[in-house]
Design a protein around this motif. Structure first.
Motif, PDB file in Angstrom:
ATOM      1  N   UNK A 233     -17.850   0.224  33.947  1.00  0.00           N
ATOM      2  CA  UNK A 233     -17.487   0.259  32.523  1.00  0.00           C
ATOM      3  C   UNK A 233     -16.530   1.386  32.151  1.00  0.00           C
ATOM      4  N   UNK A 234     -16.059   2.140  33.118  1.00  0.00           N
ATOM      5  CA  UNK A 234     -15.082   3.196  32.824  1.00  0.00           C
ATOM      6  C   UNK A 234     -13.662   2.650  32.757  1.00  0.00           C
ATOM      7  N   UNK A 235     -13.459   1.435  33.259  1.00  0.00           N
ATOM      8  CA  UNK A 235     -12.142   0.801  33.221  1.00  0.00           C
ATOM      9  C   UNK A 235     -12.094  -0.130  32.011  1.00  0.00           C
ATOM     10  N   UNK A 236     -11.211   0.122  31.043  1.00  0.00           N
ATOM     11  CA  UNK A 236     -11.166  -0.697  29.831  1.00  0.00           C
ATOM     12  C   UNK A 236     -10.445  -2.026  30.058  1.00  0.00           C
TER      13      UNK A 236
ATOM     14  N   UNK B 189      -9.860 -13.166  34.536  1.00  0.00           N
ATOM     15  CA  UNK B 189      -9.138 -12.201  33.710  1.00  0.00           C
ATOM     16  C   UNK B 189      -7.763 -12.769  33.399  1.00  0.00           C
ATOM     17  N   UNK B 190      -7.404 -12.905  32.125  1.00  0.00           N
ATOM     18  CA  UNK B 190      -6.060 -13.405  31.813  1.00  0.00           C
ATOM     19  C   UNK B 190      -5.007 -12.361  32.141  1.00  0.00           C
TER      20      UNK B 190
ATOM     21  N   UNK C 299      -3.562  -7.540  40.067  1.00  0.00           N
ATOM     22  CA  UNK C 299      -2.343  -7.123  39.398  1.00  0.00           C
ATOM     23  C   UNK C 299      -2.490  -7.359  37.896  1.00  0.00           C
ATOM     24  N   UNK C 300      -2.105  -6.368  37.107  1.00  0.00           N
ATOM     25  CA  UNK C 300      -2.340  -6.478  35.674  1.00  0.00           C
ATOM     26  C   UNK C 300      -1.428  -7.507  35.003  1.00  0.00           C
TER      27      UNK C 300
ATOM     28  N   UNK D 229      -4.949  -2.820  32.095  1.00  0.00           N
ATOM     29  CA  UNK D 229      -3.876  -1.909  31.707  1.00  0.00           C
ATOM     30  C   UNK D 229      -3.032  -1.475  32.908  1.00  0.00           C
ATOM     31  N   UNK D 230      -3.600  -1.646  34.101  1.00  0.00           N
ATOM     32  CA  UNK D 230      -2.894  -1.243  35.321  1.00  0.00           C
ATOM     33  C   UNK D 230      -3.459  -2.063  36.474  1.00  0.00           C
TER      34      UNK D 230
END
Length: 223
Positions: free
Chosen positions: A65-68, A33-34, A17-18, A39-40
């Motif tokens: 690497x396509x997900x920023x 990941x903080x 969850x973002x 982004x989603x």
């Protein structure tokens, strides 16, 4: 709420969850990941593969690497056994999936692990950087003849860790060099107020990278 998983297999998938922090952990890999790094929401995927001799860890495929990423993530990768010298040369690297070229992500060695921060998903591993920077003179021929009258230039490159420090000396005195990192060029403009001209000068250039690999260049020229 925080998503946290520990997996025994070489591949895994989790729903992240973002809005929350997310962790992924294995015996030889850790990622955090903080909150708001994504982004989603994401169906996070991970895979581990054996590496070749140029790396001192396995290859860790962190999603793709396509997900920023909106914020940097903390990563830890377990290394093979290293002596003290090798520990100081180790760094996390990003591997381009198309060209195979590797890029430094830095990091610090701590108790068998390399710890760093990454700004994108992709393939990561740990490598050693033992190669010193390269120095190519552009204004000095045969170590004693200037080809430019107002300046002295060099092209400096480093394969991995990157240029950390540039030290130039004329007749034992520090000489300022401008650094054009984009074009890998350094340049010193002669200053008659700082250095006596119309004489032979002793010149020394010392270039070091971020893993303390050092190259030196010396010359003697008339100016």
């Amino acid at each position: 709420e925080r998503a946290e998983r520990e997996n025994k297999d070489d591949s895994a998938s989790d729903r992240y969850r973002y809005k929350t922090s997310n962790q992924f952990q294995r015996s030889d890999f850790f990622l955090k990941l903080p909150a708001d790094a994504l982004y989603d929401d994401l169906d996070f995927k991970y895979e581990k593969r054996p590496s070749c001799s140029k790396f001192i860890s396995e290859l860790h495929f962190i999603h793709n690497n396509k997900v920023p990423l909106h914020k940097s993530a903390a990563v830890r990768i377990k290394t093979r056994e290293l002596n003290k010298t090798a520990q100081s040369k180790a760094l996390v690297v990003y591997i381009d999936s198309i060209s195979g070229k590797i890029f430094a992500s830095g990091g610090k060695y701590k108790k068998g692990w390399m710890e760093s921060r990454i700004n994108q998903f992709g393939i990561y591993a740990v490598a050693l950087d033992t190669i010193p920077p390269r120095i190519l003179p552009l204004s000095i021929n045969n170590i004693d003849t200037l080809s430019e009258s107002k300046r002295i230039r060099f092209k400096i490159t480093d394969d991995l860790a990157g240029i950390k420090k540039i030290e130039g000396y004329i007749d034992g005195q520090w000489a300022l060099f401008d650094y054009d990192a984009k074009n890998s060029l350094i340049c010193h403009y002669f200053d008659s107020e700082r250095f006596k001209l119309n004489k032979r000068h002793n010149f020394k250039l010392i270039i070091s990278d971020y893993r303390n690999n050092i190259s030196e260049y010396e010359a003697s020229f008339w100016k």
